[in-house]
Scaffold this motif. Sequence first.
Motif, mmCIF file in Angstrom:
data_model
loop_
_atom_site.group_PDB
_atom_site.id
_atom_site.type_symbol
_atom_site.label_atom_id
_atom_site.label_comp_id
_atom_site.label_asym_id
_atom_site.label_seq_id
_atom_site.Cartn_x
_atom_site.Cartn_y
_atom_site.Cartn_z
ATOM 1 N N UNK A 22 5.463 11.919 -2.064
ATOM 2 C CA UNK A 22 6.333 12.826 -1.303
ATOM 3 C C UNK A 22 7.147 13.686 -2.259
ATOM 4 N N UNK A 23 7.663 13.071 -3.307
ATOM 5 C CA UNK A 23 8.459 13.782 -4.303
ATOM 6 C C UNK A 23 7.648 14.917 -4.928
ATOM 7 N N UNK A 24 6.425 14.619 -5.344
ATOM 8 C CA UNK A 24 5.567 15.650 -5.955
ATOM 9 C C UNK A 24 5.246 16.771 -4.971
ATOM 10 N N UNK A 25 4.960 16.409 -3.718
ATOM 11 C CA UNK A 25 4.647 17.420 -2.702
ATOM 12 C C UNK A 25 5.848 18.318 -2.437
ATOM 13 N N UNK A 26 7.031 17.713 -2.354
ATOM 14 C CA UNK A 26 8.231 18.511 -2.115
ATOM 15 C C UNK A 26 8.548 19.394 -3.317
ATOM 16 N N UNK A 27 8.374 18.876 -4.522
ATOM 17 C CA UNK A 27 8.621 19.699 -5.709
ATOM 18 C C UNK A 27 7.671 20.889 -5.728
ATOM 19 N N UNK A 28 6.431 20.664 -5.365
ATOM 20 C CA UNK A 28 5.457 21.755 -5.311
ATOM 21 C C UNK A 28 5.857 22.790 -4.257
ATOM 22 N N UNK A 29 6.268 22.314 -3.086
ATOM 23 C CA UNK A 29 6.668 23.229 -2.010
ATOM 24 C C UNK A 29 7.926 24.008 -2.395
ATOM 25 N N UNK A 30 8.921 23.325 -2.966
ATOM 26 C CA UNK A 30 10.146 23.999 -3.385
ATOM 27 C C UNK A 30 9.839 25.030 -4.463
ATOM 28 N N UNK A 31 9.005 24.664 -5.422
ATOM 29 C CA UNK A 31 8.639 25.583 -6.504
ATOM 30 C C UNK A 31 7.960 26.823 -5.946
ATOM 31 N N UNK A 32 7.041 26.639 -5.017
ATOM 32 C CA UNK A 32 6.355 27.779 -4.390
ATOM 33 C C UNK A 32 7.330 28.672 -3.645
ATOM 34 N N UNK A 33 8.231 28.055 -2.904
ATOM 35 C CA UNK A 33 9.206 28.821 -2.119
ATOM 36 C C UNK A 33 10.115 29.638 -3.032
ATOM 37 N N UNK A 50 0.824 -1.218 0.000
ATOM 38 C CA UNK A 50 0.000 0.000 0.000
ATOM 39 C C UNK A 50 0.853 1.261 0.000
ATOM 40 N N UNK A 51 2.155 1.120 0.223
ATOM 41 C CA UNK A 51 3.070 2.259 0.230
ATOM 42 C C UNK A 51 3.789 2.452 -1.102
ATOM 43 N N UNK A 52 3.383 1.717 -2.114
ATOM 44 C CA UNK A 52 4.072 1.738 -3.399
ATOM 45 C C UNK A 52 4.194 3.147 -3.976
ATOM 46 N N UNK A 53 3.177 3.963 -3.860
ATOM 47 C CA UNK A 53 3.211 5.305 -4.428
ATOM 48 C C UNK A 53 3.683 6.383 -3.469
#
Length: 96
Positions: free
Chosen positions: A16-27, A8-11
């Motif tokens: 996490x990668x997508x969330x961090x990319x979004x946060x870094x991009x916003x910052x 169930x943790x496959x994705x």
Amino acid sequence: MEKSAGSRYEGFKSQIDMQMQSAFTSYFSKFMGVSPDAELIRILVSMRLQGYMELIKGDYTVEERIRLAREIGIHADAGTMALIKYLNGQKEVYRK
């Protein structure tokens, strides 16, 4: 995260990668006034995740992990601000 195929943790890693990319991009966008290079953000996120994976895989006490995570964060914050300054055209940063 590395051996989660079929569970169930496959994705989880990609999420996490997508969330961090979004946060870094916003910052970066907030401090630069424009969207940063997507490939740069992808690499920075990969570097950060790899650093935290080292903490998970390593033979550290909880206290050592907390200290190291804090110190990694301090290093990342300083590097991020220097990079933003450089990208904004203010070339007076630490590398030439």
